[in-house]
Structure formats: C-alpha cells, structure tokens
Design a protein around this motif. Sequence first.
Motif, PDB file in Angstrom:
ATOM      1  N   GLY A 216     -21.996  16.802 -25.798  1.00  0.00           N
ATOM      2  CA  GLY A 216     -22.247  16.489 -24.395  1.00  0.00           C
ATOM      3  C   GLY A 216     -21.875  17.532 -24.591  1.00  0.00           C
ATOM      4  N   PRO A 217     -21.793  18.349 -23.463  1.00  0.00           N
ATOM      5  CA  PRO A 217     -22.098  19.172 -22.245  1.00  0.00           C
ATOM      6  C   PRO A 217     -21.191  20.584 -22.966  1.00  0.00           C
ATOM      7  CG  PRO A 217     -22.185  17.938 -20.421  1.00  0.00           C
ATOM      8  CD  PRO A 217     -22.070  17.353 -21.583  1.00  0.00           C
ATOM      9  N   ALA A 218     -19.723  20.152 -22.948  1.00  0.00           N
ATOM     10  CA  ALA A 218     -18.695  21.091 -23.940  1.00  0.00           C
ATOM     11  C   ALA A 218     -19.655  21.200 -25.272  1.00  0.00           C
ATOM     12  CB  ALA A 218     -17.230  20.502 -23.786  1.00  0.00           C
ATOM     13  N   GLU A 219     -19.822  20.075 -25.775  1.00  0.00           N
ATOM     14  CA  GLU A 219     -20.085  20.220 -26.937  1.00  0.00           C
ATOM     15  C   GLU A 219     -21.228  21.734 -27.501  1.00  0.00           C
ATOM     16  OE1 GLU A 219     -21.420  17.857 -31.515  1.00  0.00           O
ATOM     17  OE2 GLU A 219     -21.428  17.061 -29.724  1.00  0.00           O
ATOM     18  N   VAL A 220     -22.329  21.530 -26.611  1.00  0.00           N
ATOM     19  CA  VAL A 220     -23.062  22.098 -26.700  1.00  0.00           C
ATOM     20  C   VAL A 220     -23.406  23.774 -26.334  1.00  0.00           C
ATOM     21  CG1 VAL A 220     -25.600  23.468 -25.559  1.00  0.00           C
ATOM     22  CG2 VAL A 220     -24.770  20.884 -25.863  1.00  0.00           C
ATOM     23  N   ILE A 221     -21.472  24.209 -25.436  1.00  0.00           N
ATOM     24  CA  ILE A 221     -21.504  25.107 -25.283  1.00  0.00           C
ATOM     25  C   ILE A 221     -20.391  26.030 -25.522  1.00  0.00           C
ATOM     26  CG2 ILE A 221     -19.880  26.836 -23.502  1.00  0.00           C
ATOM     27  CD1 ILE A 221     -23.024  25.878 -21.967  1.00  0.00           C
ATOM     28  N   ASP A 222     -19.584  24.662 -26.767  1.00  0.00           N
ATOM     29  CA  ASP A 222     -19.339  25.222 -27.822  1.00  0.00           C
ATOM     30  C   ASP A 222     -19.525  25.501 -28.521  1.00  0.00           C
ATOM     31  OD1 ASP A 222     -16.430  24.823 -26.093  1.00  0.00           O
ATOM     32  OD2 ASP A 222     -16.481  23.106 -27.060  1.00  0.00           O
ATOM     33  N   PHE A 223     -20.571  25.128 -29.247  1.00  0.00           N
ATOM     34  CA  PHE A 223     -21.542  25.672 -30.221  1.00  0.00           C
ATOM     35  C   PHE A 223     -22.100  27.105 -29.690  1.00  0.00           C
ATOM     36  CE2 PHE A 223     -25.796  25.979 -31.586  1.00  0.00           C
ATOM     37  CZ  PHE A 223     -25.699  26.332 -33.005  1.00  0.00           C
ATOM     38  N   LEU A 224     -22.600  26.974 -28.683  1.00  0.00           N
ATOM     39  CA  LEU A 224     -23.477  28.692 -28.846  1.00  0.00           C
ATOM     40  C   LEU A 224     -22.159  29.931 -28.160  1.00  0.00           C
ATOM     41  CD1 LEU A 224     -26.063  27.638 -26.243  1.00  0.00           C
ATOM     42  CD2 LEU A 224     -26.142  28.000 -27.854  1.00  0.00           C
ATOM     43  N   ASN A 225     -20.782  28.698 -27.879  1.00  0.00           N
ATOM     44  CA  ASN A 225     -19.590  30.406 -27.719  1.00  0.00           C
ATOM     45  C   ASN A 225     -19.709  30.332 -29.109  1.00  0.00           C
ATOM     46  OD1 ASN A 225     -19.905  30.769 -24.972  1.00  0.00           O
ATOM     47  ND2 ASN A 225     -18.171  28.873 -24.547  1.00  0.00           N
ATOM     48  N   THR A 226     -19.308  30.230 -29.708  1.00  0.00           N
ATOM     49  CA  THR A 226     -19.159  30.135 -31.540  1.00  0.00           C
ATOM     50  C   THR A 226     -20.712  30.697 -31.956  1.00  0.00           C
ATOM     51  OG1 THR A 226     -17.227  28.565 -31.761  1.00  0.00           O
ATOM     52  CG2 THR A 226     -18.365  29.470 -33.703  1.00  0.00           C
ATOM     53  N   ASP A 227     -21.516  30.523 -32.209  1.00  0.00           N
ATOM     54  CA  ASP A 227     -23.148  30.320 -33.065  1.00  0.00           C
ATOM     55  C   ASP A 227     -23.716  31.845 -32.208  1.00  0.00           C
ATOM     56  OD1 ASP A 227     -24.850  29.834 -35.352  1.00  0.00           O
ATOM     57  OD2 ASP A 227     -26.051  29.899 -33.376  1.00  0.00           O
ATOM     58  N   LEU A 228     -23.657  32.149 -30.872  1.00  0.00           N
ATOM     59  CA  LEU A 228     -24.269  33.393 -30.641  1.00  0.00           C
ATOM     60  C   LEU A 228     -23.531  34.930 -30.745  1.00  0.00           C
ATOM     61  CD1 LEU A 228     -26.085  34.790 -28.316  1.00  0.00           C
ATOM     62  CD2 LEU A 228     -25.217  34.590 -26.517  1.00  0.00           C
ATOM     63  N   PRO A 229     -21.858  34.662 -30.556  1.00  0.00           N
ATOM     64  CA  PRO A 229     -21.781  36.202 -31.549  1.00  0.00           C
ATOM     65  C   PRO A 229     -21.415  36.981 -32.672  1.00  0.00           C
ATOM     66  CG  PRO A 229     -20.309  34.302 -29.780  1.00  0.00           C
ATOM     67  CD  PRO A 229     -21.439  33.801 -30.213  1.00  0.00           C
ATOM     68  N   ARG A 230     -22.111  35.451 -34.031  1.00  0.00           N
ATOM     69  CA  ARG A 230     -21.807  35.275 -35.058  1.00  0.00           C
ATOM     70  C   ARG A 230     -23.235  36.366 -35.509  1.00  0.00           C
ATOM     71  NH1 ARG A 230     -20.377  29.329 -36.684  1.00  0.00           N
ATOM     72  NH2 ARG A 230     -17.988  29.973 -36.993  1.00  0.00           N
ATOM     73  N   HIS A 231     -24.022  35.930 -34.021  1.00  0.00           N
ATOM     74  CA  HIS A 231     -25.503  36.458 -34.639  1.00  0.00           C
ATOM     75  C   HIS A 231     -25.634  37.847 -34.124  1.00  0.00           C
ATOM     76  CE1 HIS A 231     -29.625  36.540 -33.979  1.00  0.00           C
ATOM     77  NE2 HIS A 231     -29.911  37.350 -32.945  1.00  0.00           N
ATOM     78  N   THR A 232     -24.929  37.895 -33.287  1.00  0.00           N
ATOM     79  CA  THR A 232     -24.619  39.688 -32.311  1.00  0.00           C
ATOM     80  C   THR A 232     -23.452  40.206 -32.098  1.00  0.00           C
ATOM     81  OG1 THR A 232     -25.183  40.887 -30.703  1.00  0.00           O
ATOM     82  CG2 THR A 232     -25.083  39.331 -29.758  1.00  0.00           C
ATOM     83  N   ARG A 233     -23.213  41.098 -32.530  1.00  0.00           N
ATOM     84  CA  ARG A 233     -21.738  42.307 -32.253  1.00  0.00           C
ATOM     85  C   ARG A 233     -21.313  42.203 -30.866  1.00  0.00           C
ATOM     86  NH1 ARG A 233     -20.339  38.235 -35.454  1.00  0.00           N
ATOM     87  NH2 ARG A 233     -20.008  38.961 -38.009  1.00  0.00           N
ATOM     88  N   VAL A 234     -22.670  42.768 -30.301  1.00  0.00           N
ATOM     89  CA  VAL A 234     -22.431  43.656 -29.608  1.00  0.00           C
ATOM     90  C   VAL A 234     -23.600  42.816 -28.556  1.00  0.00           C
ATOM     91  CG1 VAL A 234     -22.882  45.790 -28.129  1.00  0.00           C
ATOM     92  CG2 VAL A 234     -22.136  46.026 -30.121  1.00  0.00           C
TER      93      VAL A 234
END
Length: 142
Positions: free
Chosen positions: A104-122
């Motif tokens: 669902g759309p929320a699952e996609v956003i939740d994934f990116l909200n978690t995964d993207l900050p793992r990739h970059t801190r700033v």
Amino acid sequence: MFVTAALIEYDSAAHRVTIINHGHIEPVLISRGEVTPLIGPPALPLGLGALADEEPVAYNHPFAHGDVLLLCTDGVIEARDHHGAFYPLLDRLRDRFGARPAPGPAEVIDFLNTDLPRHTRVFHDDVALLALAPDGGGGGGA
C-alpha cells in the motif's frame, strides 16, 4: 528562475495516469512485483519553455487497483552516504517490493522514511515523498 514539475492526471474510468514531466524525477510505478520508472518524452522545466520549439508531450500509463505510484523530490536520489554514494532509489524499492504482493502507499512511505535516513545522516536538499494508489471502488479517485 525555473522549477521542475511532474503533472499527473488520474483517470479512474480508464485506469491510467497521464503524465507531463517538466524535468522532474520520473514517477515510479510499483505494480505486480515490478518497480518501473515511468519515462516519457522530456519537457523543459517550468519557466524555460520559451527555449523549446515544441509543446510538452503527455504520455499515458496503466494505473490499476493494486498499483502504487511514487513521486519524490530530487533530495531523495541525491542523498549521499558517508562514502559519497547517491541513494539507489530504484534498487532499494526493487529489493523491498519486487516479486512480492502489492504494497500500500503507506508501506512504501514507511519503508523510505526508515531506509533513506539509514543511507544518509545529513540531508542537503529537501525530501518530499508522495505515494498514491487507485481506490478499489472504481469511483472515487486516487
């Protein structure tokens, strides 16, 4: 002055989206276990149209129940890790959602909200995410 933009129209009766992309990141379709950027004819960013001889061209793509359309700003794909590598958006979406039941759309956003900050801190640019899915009733819209 100019700005990139992706103009998207959803036609619930035809089960499709019509897109005019003015230099923006391509929308990403997650459909039936596939993750695909919706690439079409390019158009100059808004504010630079006088430099082109042709009018922007719209393109269509199927968009049905079970599909998710992801839109994001360039701050997502330009986010760098501590080695300087850009965030691999398509690869990460394929790793998470490829060959799997439709998210669902929320699952996609939740994934990116978690995964993207793992990739970059700033973050050095704005980050905006929008995930859309057609409603299941055939009448309301996305």
